[in-house]
Design an enzyme around this catalytic site. Sequence first.
Site, PDB file in Angstrom:
ATOM      1  N   HIS C 152       0.848  -1.198   0.000  1.00 20.71           N
ATOM      2  CA  HIS C 152       0.000   0.000   0.000  1.00 20.71           C
ATOM      3  C   HIS C 152       0.881   1.243   0.000  1.00 20.71           C
ATOM      4  O   HIS C 152       2.107   1.154   0.064  1.00 20.71           O
ATOM      5  CB  HIS C 152      -0.938  -0.010   1.225  1.00 20.71           C
ATOM      6  CG  HIS C 152      -0.229   0.192   2.524  1.00 20.71           C
ATOM      7  ND1 HIS C 152       0.217  -0.865   3.294  1.00 20.71           N
ATOM      8  CD2 HIS C 152       0.151   1.317   3.187  1.00 20.71           C
ATOM      9  CE1 HIS C 152       0.819  -0.389   4.378  1.00 20.71           C
ATOM     10  NE2 HIS C 152       0.791   0.926   4.339  1.00 20.71           N
ATOM     11  N   HIS C 198      -5.695  -2.058   3.952  1.00 23.25           N
ATOM     12  CA  HIS C 198      -5.656  -0.855   3.120  1.00 23.25           C
ATOM     13  C   HIS C 198      -4.797  -1.093   1.878  1.00 23.25           C
ATOM     14  O   HIS C 198      -3.788  -1.787   1.921  1.00 23.25           O
ATOM     15  CB  HIS C 198      -5.181   0.390   3.867  1.00 23.25           C
ATOM     16  CG  HIS C 198      -3.893   0.256   4.624  1.00 23.25           C
ATOM     17  ND1 HIS C 198      -3.256  -0.936   4.849  1.00 23.25           N
ATOM     18  CD2 HIS C 198      -3.116   1.200   5.214  1.00 23.25           C
ATOM     19  CE1 HIS C 198      -2.158  -0.720   5.548  1.00 23.25           C
ATOM     20  NE2 HIS C 198      -2.039   0.543   5.778  1.00 23.25           N
ATOM     21  N   HIS C 213       4.745   7.444   2.574  1.00 24.59           N
ATOM     22  CA  HIS C 213       5.518   6.197   2.465  1.00 24.59           C
ATOM     23  C   HIS C 213       4.830   5.257   1.484  1.00 24.59           C
ATOM     24  O   HIS C 213       3.643   5.386   1.201  1.00 24.59           O
ATOM     25  CB  HIS C 213       5.649   5.499   3.822  1.00 24.59           C
ATOM     26  CG  HIS C 213       4.352   4.930   4.347  1.00 24.59           C
ATOM     27  ND1 HIS C 213       3.510   5.637   5.184  1.00 24.59           N
ATOM     28  CD2 HIS C 213       3.748   3.727   4.156  1.00 24.59           C
ATOM     29  CE1 HIS C 213       2.468   4.899   5.480  1.00 24.59           C
ATOM     30  NE2 HIS C 213       2.568   3.736   4.878  1.00 24.59           N
ATOM     31  N   HIS C 245       0.213  -0.362  14.698  1.00 20.44           N
ATOM     32  CA  HIS C 245      -0.853   0.584  14.438  1.00 20.44           C
ATOM     33  C   HIS C 245      -2.118   0.103  15.142  1.00 20.44           C
ATOM     34  O   HIS C 245      -2.475  -1.070  15.005  1.00 20.44           O
ATOM     35  CB  HIS C 245      -1.181   0.657  12.943  1.00 20.44           C
ATOM     36  CG  HIS C 245      -0.082   1.143  12.069  1.00 20.44           C
ATOM     37  ND1 HIS C 245       0.540   2.346  12.242  1.00 20.44           N
ATOM     38  CD2 HIS C 245       0.503   0.592  10.974  1.00 20.44           C
ATOM     39  CE1 HIS C 245       1.450   2.515  11.300  1.00 20.44           C
ATOM     40  NE2 HIS C 245       1.458   1.464  10.527  1.00 20.44           N
ATOM     41  N   TYR C 254       9.024   1.873  10.218  1.00 21.59           N
ATOM     42  CA  TYR C 254       9.259   2.856   9.165  1.00 21.59           C
ATOM     43  C   TYR C 254      10.734   3.225   9.134  1.00 21.59           C
ATOM     44  O   TYR C 254      11.360   3.349  10.180  1.00 21.59           O
ATOM     45  CB  TYR C 254       8.478   4.144   9.430  1.00 21.59           C
ATOM     46  CG  TYR C 254       6.995   4.050   9.274  1.00 21.59           C
ATOM     47  CD1 TYR C 254       6.399   4.243   8.031  1.00 21.59           C
ATOM     48  CD2 TYR C 254       6.178   3.809  10.364  1.00 21.59           C
ATOM     49  CE1 TYR C 254       5.015   4.175   7.894  1.00 21.59           C
ATOM     50  CE2 TYR C 254       4.806   3.733  10.232  1.00 21.59           C
ATOM     51  CZ  TYR C 254       4.226   3.925   8.991  1.00 21.59           C
ATOM     52  OH  TYR C 254       2.865   3.863   8.867  1.00 21.59           O
ATOM     53  N   GLU C 264       7.753   1.654   4.573  1.00 19.51           N
ATOM     54  CA  GLU C 264       7.215   0.897   5.704  1.00 19.51           C
ATOM     55  C   GLU C 264       7.314  -0.591   5.391  1.00 19.51           C
ATOM     56  O   GLU C 264       7.058  -1.015   4.259  1.00 19.51           O
ATOM     57  CB  GLU C 264       5.736   1.263   5.936  1.00 19.51           C
ATOM     58  CG  GLU C 264       5.116   0.498   7.099  1.00 19.51           C
ATOM     59  CD  GLU C 264       3.626   0.778   7.304  1.00 19.51           C
ATOM     60  OE1 GLU C 264       2.975   1.241   6.343  1.00 19.51           O
ATOM     61  OE2 GLU C 264       3.106   0.517   8.409  1.00 19.51           O
TER      62      GLU C 264
END
Lengths: 306, 306, 306, 306
Positions: C152, C198, C213, C245, C254, C264
């Site tokens: 993503h 995502h 990112h 997260h 990261y 990431e």
Amino acid sequence: MAITKTIRPGLIQMRVTNLEESVAFYRDVLGLDVVGKTSDGRVMFKTFDEFDHHSVVLRAAPESGFDYVAFKVTDAETLEELKAATEAFGYPVDIASDEQPGYGKRYGFTLCTGHRIELYAEVDMAENIPMLLNPDPWIDPPRGMKAQRFDHLLLYGPNIGEAVRYFTEVLGMFYPEYCNTPDGKPFAYWLTGGNKAHDIAFVEYEKPNTIHHHAFYLEDWNAIGHAADLIGKHRVKRDVGPTRHAITRGQTIYFFEPSGNRIETYAGGYAAYPDNPKRQWTVDEIGRGLFYYEGELIPSFLEVVT
Amino acid sequence: MAITKTIRPGLIQMRVTNLEESVAFYRDVLGLDVVGKTSDGRVMFKTFDEFDHHSVVLRAAPESGFDYVAFKVTDAETLEELKAATEAFGYPVDIASDEQPGYGKRYGFTLCTGHRIELYAEVDMAENIPMLLNPDPWIDPPRGMKAQRFDHLLLYGPNIGEAVRYFTEVLGMFYPEYCNTPDGKPFAYWLTGGNKAHDIAFVEYEKPNTIHHHAFYLEDWNAIGHAADLIGKHRVKRDVGPTRHAITRGQTIYFFEPSGNRIETYAGGYAAYPDNPKRQWTVDEIGRGLFYYEGELIPSFLEVVT
Amino acid sequence: MAITKTIRPGLIQMRVTNLEESVAFYRDVLGLDVVGKTSDGRVMFKTFDEFDHHSVVLRAAPESGFDYVAFKVTDAETLEELKAATEAFGYPVDIASDEQPGYGKRYGFTLCTGHRIELYAEVDMAENIPMLLNPDPWIDPPRGMKAQRFDHLLLYGPNIGEAVRYFTEVLGMFYPEYCNTPDGKPFAYWLTGGNKAHDIAFVEYEKPNTIHHHAFYLEDWNAIGHAADLIGKHRVKRDVGPTRHAITRGQTIYFFEPSGNRIETYAGGYAAYPDNPKRQWTVDEIGRGLFYYEGELIPSFLEVVT
Amino acid sequence: MAITKTIRPGLIQMRVTNLEESVAFYRDVLGLDVVGKTSDGRVMFKTFDEFDHHSVVLRAAPESGFDYVAFKVTDAETLEELKAATEAFGYPVDIASDEQPGYGKRYGFTLCTGHRIELYAEVDMAENIPMLLNPDPWIDPPRGMKAQRFDHLLLYGPNIGEAVRYFTEVLGMFYPEYCNTPDGKPFAYWLTGGNKAHDIAFVEYEKPNTIHHHAFYLEDWNAIGHAADLIGKHRVKRDVGPTRHAITRGQTIYFFEPSGNRIETYAGGYAAYPDNPKRQWTVDEIGRGLFYYEGELIPSFLEVVT
């Protein structure tokens, strides 16, 4: 292993400004068992995996910090030898007068760094010990962060070179890793009496009798992640991590319990052997040594002590 | 820790029927480094994380199996004391005459179980040791199964009660766990000279001088899974696992190298302390003790030895 | 799943100031395979686990940053429908003229946030795809950080409400989590076209066409730790993590590749379903949402974009 | 993702011979929440992480086994379309008459394999759903094996080629992996309606209407190990694992709940995409495909069904 006279750091007493909240934290977040209270209201804990009566004591006080740590030695005869050797080293020795239920005679003295260190040879077994007959790994699944044992502590104070000399020459420990300043003065030493990467560590610091953290052992990196999940869930004040130490190679997360003492949960670390060469750190690289992922020193790490 | 005289099992020599394939396996699948060859063609290995000259030797032979294991002791004086104590215990002692490059004098004797045991105090450091100055955890990412150290071995043979007596009374080891038969005869004992859960173990067995497995230490449960992935990828003959031992609490997978010797990759395990009470297993529950997830003995475990 | 028209973000092109070092980083540290070079010198990569010709392209440029991302749609007919719908939405559509070897026709347009978005339906398979007949999980053990797929990206730019409307109304995606400002304006949205938590995310930001990112998927928390070990070993500039997260629930670290673009590595994350209720974040809690262990926003996270 | 009409297998009803013990097992060992009882005494469960009213139902019966599985479809209109398409495919459709609290209209039919399959579009949300506003990953740390969702099921029965045709042509699913016999007859197919590696699978088997297992999703390999620890602790009858499937690449352990139904706890697995080429297994290698570490078929795997 080799000839050493100390078995492990078996007992630590910490001062806490908020006894109730700190007790709840050690019990519910770290996952220790409350063993009971002393007659003067101190609260005793042990992990699910320890055999001795208790290993951690919290004492209500106006300021948080370190009262003392006690090392278990191999037997009563050794205890007397170590008393004599400690006095010969130059430290007056007393007999601890405060109650520690289950514990036999404890000798104590003040190290050059300002910390009280105690030695003992005898302690009763706890009521709630791990299984002995056809044992499961645990009686019930460990709670909270699943702390397995009180593992080690890091003390800050002056003249740690002398402290290291005491722990090696008198107690028979060795230091697998160390850091001297560019002019050759001891800055940070990690000491062990067995195969654990460290039982105790010292950092040179002007103010005497301060503690950086005491640490509990977790199973592995995944347990560090689980501990971090609980830090998030319980809104615990995190200090550093999850990360890896290059020093000792352990995996770690630091945080503050409700009274402000820093606690480490630690996993892994190499098996230390006295015949292996020592690992040496220079001051300019010690940040990476402490926090291998960050690659640099976290300011709070050197500034916040209790 | 306590007073023990042995540091660790530092050297094992195994016989292999297919030297070439076994060497490739130790190097590429286990991930050990080839240190070199002796003048008579034996192949020496060490892990990326060991300091001594080499820890594993493979010797081409018509039948696979165990040649000997050697324990490093604390110093030359102790070595001589242990030689005398071994003779006093009743075992004639010789000086090993086969070449082990880098190793000093090795005393050897035949244990009641039929196995050759050796003791030594001196060994050169390897050329390719872990970093000592501001060390990274490893110089290059570990290869293959990422074996960290030669960890322990399990020997099968007769009269293990006497073997245990030798290792405790002469070498100063202790046994955190044991299993006796219903009539009280020693059936299986796990012994350690330090805080590792075991350095050596014995199972009572009619045939002398047989080996069940030798083991390499991995970082954690995830490394066990990674080892298992390589077992699948390389079509290695698996024996048992991934699983957990209730005994020692370690996480494990067993498999056979190309010449048929069983190897274990092992992670975790509690910190053993000589003052902790011993854990006891009954024969009817030992299957669960060995294989906690399976809950029963895997037949091959007792039947296949080399 | 539900009716969506996009399969995945299948191609990202990034600008790098130091092509040589960035290529070495993607290849040796992230562990991607170099597929080849375009005729104008851009370098194509794919992960060991992707089937399409390539998924990441690096282009040498005076400033690092984002060129475009391309979404694979279900078929050629859908591609034409989406072209028409995009134009009807108000964005002029062109046909991409730069060479992407193996790729069929790509339509492109500029989103309100300033980013170029592309759509395509056809791409050749790579030469080096995962096994198809009795497949092992991988042909060779994955290298470096063991990136499994381009997963993503997070874009920063103005007017993300419109961007979200485009991705939901035209492309058929949905947003499992979002954050509005106290006065109800879109601040951060996470969007997916399938069960991944995502595929793309947006944060409201004054400067158009910036990227926070792009992310690669790793197997699990342990792989995150392994990636962090490599960050330490290779002295990679870390930004945040290892952490979790709360948003998407993924585990993450990261860091910056040599040209300064943030990358990431991400693992886990819930399975997103369009019928589940949306998770909502308030701006004052978004720091905890992003960094569950830290419990607060890391300043660099909002300030450093390329 | 692509155009599919089913969202997920959202409800499974199983028969159990010992309702009380099975309920305790799903609640305390798997860690599901008891939602309540139907008026006729069936017990409803959901995982901590599911939103719908309930996902698993246990019904007391003389023989353990499978009652039905129900797939959630995108909306009411699609539900009616799928009803018509199912009838057009040749399966008479009824409206389910048994009570499933919170569920809207359910259409059902008997698949060629003898299994009852149901479709529905509407279900109430559960009372005890995951947090929606500034959500923590979980409200309380998950219990037991920490099952995250009812993930998939494997059915055994005759003529699975037709079943696969139904699930692909009518329901719009696709099969990322499959195994045909040497003469080209379908032997085992894994099907998904989204990015999960599988929602349902079929193995050709003479006896109709039998189930091999239903599966719950765990976070990762470490959670598989934790589940295995509980298998050891609770003396659960293990079938296979911890191991990895080469098929779907998931990590797994199989065991039997107290009434004899096989349950899988499953983690990982690749992200399935309809445009990726299909992975093909030959019958002689399917053992390795199922159990990548064992490298061969476990006899119980094909012989024990309920």
